[in-house]
Design a protein around this motif. Structure first.
Motif, PDB file in Angstrom:
ATOM      1  N   TYR A 117       0.786  -1.236   0.000  1.00  0.00           N
ATOM      2  CA  TYR A 117       0.000   0.000   0.000  1.00  0.00           C
ATOM      3  C   TYR A 117       0.818   1.287   0.000  1.00  0.00           C
ATOM      4  CZ  TYR A 117      -4.030  -2.929   0.684  1.00  0.00           C
ATOM      5  OH  TYR A 117      -5.004  -3.873   0.507  1.00  0.00           O
ATOM      6  N   CYS A 118       2.033   1.262   0.404  1.00  0.00           N
ATOM      7  CA  CYS A 118       2.803   2.502   0.510  1.00  0.00           C
ATOM      8  C   CYS A 118       3.933   2.555  -0.514  1.00  0.00           C
ATOM      9  CB  CYS A 118       3.379   2.670   1.907  1.00  0.00           C
ATOM     10  SG  CYS A 118       2.231   2.243   3.226  1.00  0.00           S
ATOM     11  N   HIS A 122       5.945   5.581  -2.094  1.00  0.00           N
ATOM     12  CA  HIS A 122       7.038   5.954  -1.188  1.00  0.00           C
ATOM     13  C   HIS A 122       8.294   5.114  -1.381  1.00  0.00           C
ATOM     14  CE1 HIS A 122       5.070   8.973   1.304  1.00  0.00           C
ATOM     15  NE2 HIS A 122       3.970   8.272   1.144  1.00  0.00           N
ATOM     16  N   PRO A 140       5.883  12.269  -3.290  1.00  0.00           N
ATOM     17  CA  PRO A 140       5.490  11.832  -1.952  1.00  0.00           C
ATOM     18  C   PRO A 140       6.577  12.229  -0.964  1.00  0.00           C
ATOM     19  CG  PRO A 140       5.578   9.981  -3.523  1.00  0.00           C
ATOM     20  CD  PRO A 140       6.289  11.139  -4.142  1.00  0.00           C
ATOM     21  N   GLY A 141       6.177  12.415   0.302  1.00  0.00           N
ATOM     22  CA  GLY A 141       7.173  12.795   1.298  1.00  0.00           C
ATOM     23  C   GLY A 141       8.245  11.722   1.454  1.00  0.00           C
ATOM     24  N   ILE A 148       9.465  14.215   9.562  1.00  0.00           N
ATOM     25  CA  ILE A 148       8.576  13.056   9.663  1.00  0.00           C
ATOM     26  C   ILE A 148       9.105  12.051  10.680  1.00  0.00           C
ATOM     27  CG2 ILE A 148       7.548  11.154   8.340  1.00  0.00           C
ATOM     28  CD1 ILE A 148       7.553  13.134   5.937  1.00  0.00           C
ATOM     29  N   TYR A 151       7.773  12.847  14.010  1.00  0.00           N
ATOM     30  CA  TYR A 151       6.347  12.670  14.306  1.00  0.00           C
ATOM     31  C   TYR A 151       6.197  11.602  15.378  1.00  0.00           C
ATOM     32  CZ  TYR A 151       4.621  15.070  10.045  1.00  0.00           C
ATOM     33  OH  TYR A 151       4.306  15.972   9.092  1.00  0.00           O
ATOM     34  N   LEU A 156       1.785   9.653  12.494  1.00  0.00           N
ATOM     35  CA  LEU A 156       1.975   8.787  11.320  1.00  0.00           C
ATOM     36  C   LEU A 156       0.679   8.033  11.036  1.00  0.00           C
ATOM     37  CD1 LEU A 156       5.508   7.191  11.853  1.00  0.00           C
ATOM     38  CD2 LEU A 156       4.848   8.960  10.200  1.00  0.00           C
ATOM     39  N   VAL A 159      -1.893  10.257   9.455  1.00  0.00           N
ATOM     40  CA  VAL A 159      -1.658  10.552   8.030  1.00  0.00           C
ATOM     41  C   VAL A 159      -2.213   9.406   7.181  1.00  0.00           C
ATOM     42  CG1 VAL A 159       0.121  10.838   6.260  1.00  0.00           C
ATOM     43  CG2 VAL A 159       0.353  12.019   8.445  1.00  0.00           C
ATOM     44  N   VAL A 160      -1.938   8.154   7.605  1.00  0.00           N
ATOM     45  CA  VAL A 160      -2.428   7.003   6.837  1.00  0.00           C
ATOM     46  C   VAL A 160      -3.955   6.931   6.903  1.00  0.00           C
ATOM     47  CG1 VAL A 160      -2.305   4.500   6.566  1.00  0.00           C
ATOM     48  CG2 VAL A 160      -0.309   5.754   7.361  1.00  0.00           C
ATOM     49  N   ARG A 164      -3.183  13.373   3.968  1.00  0.00           N
ATOM     50  CA  ARG A 164      -2.694  14.712   4.270  1.00  0.00           C
ATOM     51  C   ARG A 164      -2.287  15.378   2.960  1.00  0.00           C
ATOM     52  NH1 ARG A 164       1.121  15.745   9.322  1.00  0.00           N
ATOM     53  NH2 ARG A 164      -0.860  15.301  10.325  1.00  0.00           N
ATOM     54  N   SER A 166      -1.747  16.083  -0.537  1.00  0.00           N
ATOM     55  CA  SER A 166      -1.978  15.210  -1.694  1.00  0.00           C
ATOM     56  C   SER A 166      -1.838  13.724  -1.362  1.00  0.00           C
ATOM     57  CB  SER A 166      -1.034  15.590  -2.837  1.00  0.00           C
ATOM     58  OG  SER A 166       0.295  15.564  -2.396  1.00  0.00           O
ATOM     59  N   MET A 167      -1.519  13.404  -0.141  1.00  0.00           N
ATOM     60  CA  MET A 167      -1.420  11.998   0.280  1.00  0.00           C
ATOM     61  C   MET A 167      -2.818  11.470   0.574  1.00  0.00           C
ATOM     62  SD  MET A 167       0.216   9.327   1.963  1.00  0.00           S
ATOM     63  CE  MET A 167      -0.676   8.086   2.897  1.00  0.00           C
ATOM     64  N   TYR A 170      -5.878   5.953   3.566  1.00  0.00           N
ATOM     65  CA  TYR A 170      -5.892   4.503   3.339  1.00  0.00           C
ATOM     66  C   TYR A 170      -6.740   3.781   4.358  1.00  0.00           C
ATOM     67  CZ  TYR A 170      -3.015   4.661  -0.656  1.00  0.00           C
ATOM     68  OH  TYR A 170      -2.612   4.905  -1.931  1.00  0.00           O
ATOM     69  N   ILE A 182       1.876  -0.888  10.088  1.00  0.00           N
ATOM     70  CA  ILE A 182       2.654  -0.100   9.124  1.00  0.00           C
ATOM     71  C   ILE A 182       3.455   0.981   9.853  1.00  0.00           C
ATOM     72  CG2 ILE A 182       2.418   1.648   7.306  1.00  0.00           C
ATOM     73  CD1 ILE A 182       0.326  -0.113   6.012  1.00  0.00           C
TER      74      ILE A 182
HETATM   75  C1  HEC Z   1      -0.655   7.287  -4.193  1.00  0.00           C
HETATM   76  C2  HEC Z   1       0.619   7.641  -3.669  1.00  0.00           C
HETATM   77  C3  HEC Z   1       0.848   7.435  -2.186  1.00  0.00           C
HETATM   78  C4  HEC Z   1       0.686   6.285  -1.462  1.00  0.00           C
HETATM   79  C5  HEC Z   1       0.236   4.935  -1.971  1.00  0.00           C
HETATM   80  C6  HEC Z   1       1.048   6.588  -0.116  1.00  0.00           C
HETATM   81  N1  HEC Z   1       1.441   7.897  -0.020  1.00  0.00           N
HETATM   82 FE1  HEC Z   1       2.177   8.816   1.628  1.00  0.00          FE
HETATM   83  N2  HEC Z   1       2.375  10.527   0.582  1.00  0.00           N
HETATM   84  C7  HEC Z   1       2.091  10.692  -0.753  1.00  0.00           C
HETATM   85  C8  HEC Z   1       2.315  12.061  -1.125  1.00  0.00           C
HETATM   86  C9  HEC Z   1       2.110  12.627  -2.516  1.00  0.00           C
HETATM   87  C10 HEC Z   1       2.783  12.725   0.033  1.00  0.00           C
HETATM   88  C11 HEC Z   1       3.143  14.182   0.172  1.00  0.00           C
HETATM   89  C12 HEC Z   1       1.912  14.909   0.615  1.00  0.00           C
HETATM   90  C13 HEC Z   1       2.120  16.409   0.560  1.00  0.00           C
HETATM   91  O1  HEC Z   1       3.001  16.901   1.235  1.00  0.00           O
HETATM   92  O2  HEC Z   1       1.331  17.038  -0.161  1.00  0.00           O
HETATM   93  C14 HEC Z   1       2.810  11.737   1.090  1.00  0.00           C
HETATM   94  C15 HEC Z   1       3.185  12.002   2.394  1.00  0.00           C
HETATM   95  C16 HEC Z   1       3.264  11.066   3.387  1.00  0.00           C
HETATM   96  C17 HEC Z   1       3.706  11.328   4.729  1.00  0.00           C
HETATM   97  C18 HEC Z   1       4.185  12.663   5.265  1.00  0.00           C
HETATM   98  C19 HEC Z   1       3.031  13.560   5.602  1.00  0.00           C
HETATM   99  C20 HEC Z   1       3.505  14.938   6.017  1.00  0.00           C
HETATM  100  O3  HEC Z   1       3.097  15.348   7.092  1.00  0.00           O
HETATM  101  O4  HEC Z   1       4.241  15.561   5.252  1.00  0.00           O
HETATM  102  C21 HEC Z   1       3.647  10.161   5.418  1.00  0.00           C
HETATM  103  C22 HEC Z   1       4.007   9.915   6.868  1.00  0.00           C
HETATM  104  C23 HEC Z   1       3.145   9.153   4.504  1.00  0.00           C
HETATM  105  N3  HEC Z   1       2.926   9.735   3.280  1.00  0.00           N
HETATM  106  C24 HEC Z   1       2.946   7.841   4.825  1.00  0.00           C
HETATM  107  C25 HEC Z   1       2.413   6.904   3.963  1.00  0.00           C
HETATM  108  C26 HEC Z   1       2.137   5.532   4.333  1.00  0.00           C
HETATM  109  C27 HEC Z   1       2.469   4.908   5.669  1.00  0.00           C
HETATM  110  C28 HEC Z   1       1.563   4.937   3.238  1.00  0.00           C
HETATM  111  C29 HEC Z   1       1.017   3.531   3.128  1.00  0.00           C
HETATM  112  C30 HEC Z   1      -0.153   3.271   3.940  1.00  0.00           C
HETATM  113  C31 HEC Z   1       1.494   5.932   2.186  1.00  0.00           C
HETATM  114  N4  HEC Z   1       2.005   7.102   2.667  1.00  0.00           N
HETATM  115  C32 HEC Z   1       0.997   5.685   0.921  1.00  0.00           C
HETATM  116  C33 HEC Z   1       1.650   9.731  -1.607  1.00  0.00           C
HETATM  117  C34 HEC Z   1       1.326   8.437  -1.271  1.00  0.00           C
END
Ligand code: HEC
Length: 209
Positions: A117-118, A122, A140-141, A148, A151, A156, A159-160, A164, A166-167, A170, A182
């Motif tokens: 999923y991540c 990521h 993605p971050g 991070i 955090y 964390l 956020v999932v 958050r 564009s993230m 889930y 996770i």
């Molecule tokens: C579809 C793509 C995508 C998936 C899949 C994804 N992420 Fe992200 N994630 C992003 C993006 C894009 C950002 C940056 C968001 C922003 O800053 O606008 C981000 C940011 C984050 C951040 C930082 C948030 C912050 O405060 O800046 C964390 C922690 C994170 N993701 C955890 C996860 C975890 C854990 C998973 C799996 C469950 C996951 N992500 C799945 C795209 C994704």
């Protein structure tokens, strides 16, 4: 001979006429029309039903829709344990520590779920350079950013759970326990990333390049 021909012609025309008429009146005719089609065999395509916000003579109050039983809580909004399911404690701060018992089983589960999923965004290391990111302009971050890493577990998790910026969220794809798994695995990734060479057991240090 000439009489036979006439019989054939009459039959042919009758058959053709019936075919054309049935095609035109059937629902498969290709003529767009605002008229209700004629249903020769309605099968199950047309059934009586109550649409949203319509009236119905079936119920005494005349409403088609029913009100939920008093004090009903929708499954999706019911959380027996709010901090566990949102990562936010009763006082509004993020839950400091992962409420799950961190053992090998939980970490392996976290790893498996993270990779599904991540990792697409990521990357399996958490660097943020997964295939989705590589093929799009989406950034993605980096889960190893100091911001991070600092955090608390609950943030964390949150956020999932809620997403958050564009993230995306889930929470529908991942059960609560899997989200906490996770979070625990993200800590493993962060720890391994920030580790120093001299923290590696002496007997394994030779394998470092
Ligand atoms: C579809 C793509 C995508 C998936 C899949 C994804 N992420 Fe992200 N994630 C992003 C993006 C894009 C950002 C940056 C968001 C922003 O800053 O606008 C981000 C940011 C984050 C951040 C930082 C948030 C912050 O405060 O800046 C964390 C922690 C994170 N993701 C955890 C996860 C975890 C854990 C998973 C799996 C469950 C996951 N992500 C799945 C795209 C994704």
């Amino acid at each position: 001979m000439s009489i036979d021909m006439r019989i054939v012609n009459t039959r042919t025309w009758t058959v053709l006429g019936v075919l054309t008429l049935s095609l035109l009146s059937s629902a498969c005719s290709n003529y767009p029309s605002r008229e209700t089609p004629i249903w020769v065999f309605p099968d199950m395509k047309k059934q009586d039903k109550v649409k949203f916000e319509t009236s119905s003579s079936f119920f005494a109050d005349g409403r088609g829709s029913r009100l939920p039983v008093a004090h009903t809580v929708a499954q999706e909004t019911y959380h027996a344990d709010v901090p566990y399911s949102t990562g936010i404690a009763a006082d509004g701060t993020y839950v400091a520590k992962n409420p799950e018992a961190i053992d090998r089983e939980l970490l392996l589960r976290g790893q498996a779920k993270f990779n599904v999923y991540c990792a697409p965004c990521h990357d399996r290391t958490g660097s943020g350079r997964g295939v989705v990111a590589a093929k799009s302009g989406w950034i993605p971050g980096n889960l190893h950013d100091e911001r991070i890493v600092n955090y608390v577990d609950g943030e964390l998790f949150h956020v999932v759970t809620a997403g958050r910026r564009s993230m995306p969220s889930y929470r529908f794809q991942l059960a609560e326990k899997d989200r906490w798994a996770i979070v625990a695995f993200v800590r493993v990734l962060q720890r391994s990333w920030l580790g120093k060479a001299d923290e590696v057991p002496v007997e394994s240090q030779g394998r470092l390049r």
